[in-house]
Motif scaffolding. Structure first.
Motif, PDB file in Angstrom:
ATOM      1  N   UNK A  53       0.804  -1.229   0.000  1.00 19.98           N
ATOM      2  CA  UNK A  53       0.000   0.000   0.000  1.00 19.98           C
ATOM      3  C   UNK A  53       0.834   1.274   0.000  1.00 19.98           C
ATOM      4  N   UNK A  54       2.173   1.143  -0.057  1.00 19.88           N
ATOM      5  CA  UNK A  54       3.053   2.312  -0.036  1.00 19.88           C
ATOM      6  C   UNK A  54       4.103   2.196  -1.134  1.00 19.88           C
ATOM      7  N   UNK A  55       4.731   3.312  -1.413  1.00 20.55           N
ATOM      8  CA  UNK A  55       5.855   3.373  -2.345  1.00 20.55           C
ATOM      9  C   UNK A  55       7.057   3.949  -1.622  1.00 20.55           C
ATOM     10  N   UNK A  56       8.243   3.658  -2.135  1.00 18.68           N
ATOM     11  CA  UNK A  56       9.444   4.247  -1.561  1.00 18.68           C
ATOM     12  C   UNK A  56       9.320   5.765  -1.627  1.00 18.68           C
ATOM     13  N   UNK A  57       9.659   6.428  -0.528  1.00 21.79           N
ATOM     14  CA  UNK A  57       9.572   7.881  -0.452  1.00 21.79           C
ATOM     15  C   UNK A  57       8.301   8.388   0.205  1.00 21.79           C
ATOM     16  N   UNK A  58       7.301   7.510   0.380  1.00 17.15           N
ATOM     17  CA  UNK A  58       6.048   7.922   1.030  1.00 17.15           C
ATOM     18  C   UNK A  58       6.285   8.195   2.511  1.00 17.15           C
ATOM     19  N   UNK A  59       5.615   9.223   3.041  1.00 19.50           N
ATOM     20  CA  UNK A  59       5.620   9.465   4.480  1.00 19.50           C
ATOM     21  C   UNK A  59       4.463   8.685   5.083  1.00 19.50           C
ATOM     22  N   UNK A  60       4.718   7.985   6.188  1.00 15.63           N
ATOM     23  CA  UNK A  60       3.673   7.199   6.852  1.00 15.63           C
ATOM     24  C   UNK A  60       3.594   7.585   8.323  1.00 15.63           C
ATOM     25  N   UNK A  61       2.419   7.435   8.881  1.00 13.53           N
ATOM     26  CA  UNK A  61       2.195   7.684  10.304  1.00 13.53           C
ATOM     27  C   UNK A  61       2.238   6.359  11.056  1.00 13.53           C
ATOM     28  N   UNK A  62       2.494   6.428  12.353  1.00 16.22           N
ATOM     29  CA  UNK A  62       2.488   5.226  13.179  1.00 16.22           C
ATOM     30  C   UNK A  62       1.146   4.515  13.032  1.00 16.22           C
ATOM     31  N   UNK A  63       1.190   3.207  12.781  1.00 15.89           N
ATOM     32  CA  UNK A  63      -0.022   2.412  12.646  1.00 15.89           C
ATOM     33  C   UNK A  63      -0.541   2.279  11.229  1.00 15.89           C
ATOM     34  N   UNK A  64      -0.003   3.045  10.273  1.00 19.92           N
ATOM     35  CA  UNK A  64      -0.438   2.898   8.879  1.00 19.92           C
ATOM     36  C   UNK A  64      -0.104   1.499   8.376  1.00 19.92           C
ATOM     37  N   UNK A  65      -1.010   0.921   7.599  1.00 23.24           N
ATOM     38  CA  UNK A  65      -0.776  -0.388   6.988  1.00 23.24           C
ATOM     39  C   UNK A  65       0.124  -0.202   5.775  1.00 23.24           C
ATOM     40  N   UNK A  66       1.233  -0.946   5.745  1.00 22.20           N
ATOM     41  CA  UNK A  66       2.201  -0.817   4.661  1.00 22.20           C
ATOM     42  C   UNK A  66       2.078  -1.941   3.644  1.00 22.20           C
ATOM     43  N   UNK A  67       1.767  -3.136   4.120  1.00 26.38           N
ATOM     44  CA  UNK A  67       1.504  -4.247   3.211  1.00 26.38           C
ATOM     45  C   UNK A  67       0.690  -5.306   3.918  1.00 26.38           C
ATOM     46  N   UNK A  68       0.108  -6.175   3.103  1.00 23.77           N
ATOM     47  CA  UNK A  68      -0.738  -7.252   3.620  1.00 23.77           C
ATOM     48  C   UNK A  68      -0.190  -8.590   3.154  1.00 23.77           C
ATOM     49  N   UNK A  69      -0.277  -9.575   4.058  1.00 25.30           N
ATOM     50  CA  UNK A  69       0.148 -10.942   3.765  1.00 25.30           C
ATOM     51  C   UNK A  69      -1.044 -11.881   3.905  1.00 25.30           C
ATOM     52  N   UNK A  70      -1.073 -12.917   3.081  1.00 26.80           N
ATOM     53  CA  UNK A  70      -2.051 -13.978   3.253  1.00 26.80           C
ATOM     54  C   UNK A  70      -1.294 -15.275   3.487  1.00 26.80           C
ATOM     55  N   UNK A  71      -1.854 -16.130   4.321  1.00 24.10           N
ATOM     56  CA  UNK A  71      -1.211 -17.406   4.609  1.00 24.10           C
ATOM     57  C   UNK A  71      -1.160 -18.294   3.387  1.00 24.10           C
ATOM     58  N   UNK A  72      -0.180 -19.180   3.381  1.00 21.60           N
ATOM     59  CA  UNK A  72      -0.025 -20.099   2.241  1.00 21.60           C
ATOM     60  C   UNK A  72      -0.085 -21.528   2.722  1.00 21.60           C
TER      61      UNK A  72
END
Length: 72
Positions: A53-72
């Motif tokens: 959900x982010x790109x290099x250079x993006x500013x993020x706040x504490x708690x922001x979701x950066x990526x999601x994983x699903x079990x395999x």
């Protein structure tokens, strides 16, 4: 589903994985830069990167979701 969230406010310095990648628990997936420090963020489970959900250079706040994983 598991989400990797920002542990503090900062800038996304590096995204180490791509959507579709398989990761292991404990593997670094994103590096944040905050106050001139590099903070690695790790996957908390084995899984597949389903969404970045982010790109290099993006500013993020504490708690922001950066990526999601699903079990395999």
């Amino acid at each position: 589903m598991n989400k990797v969230e920002a542990s503090m406010a900062g800038t996304v310095w590096k995204v180490l994985v791509s959507e579709g990648d398989i990761v292991e628990s404990g593997q670094d997936v994103i590096i944040l830069e905050s106050m001139k420090m590099e903070i690695p963020l790790s996957a908390e489970m084995d899984g597949k990167v389903s969404k970045i959900t982010v790109n290099e250079g993006d500013f993020v706040a504490e708690g922001d979701v950066l990526l999601e994983l699903v079990g395999i």
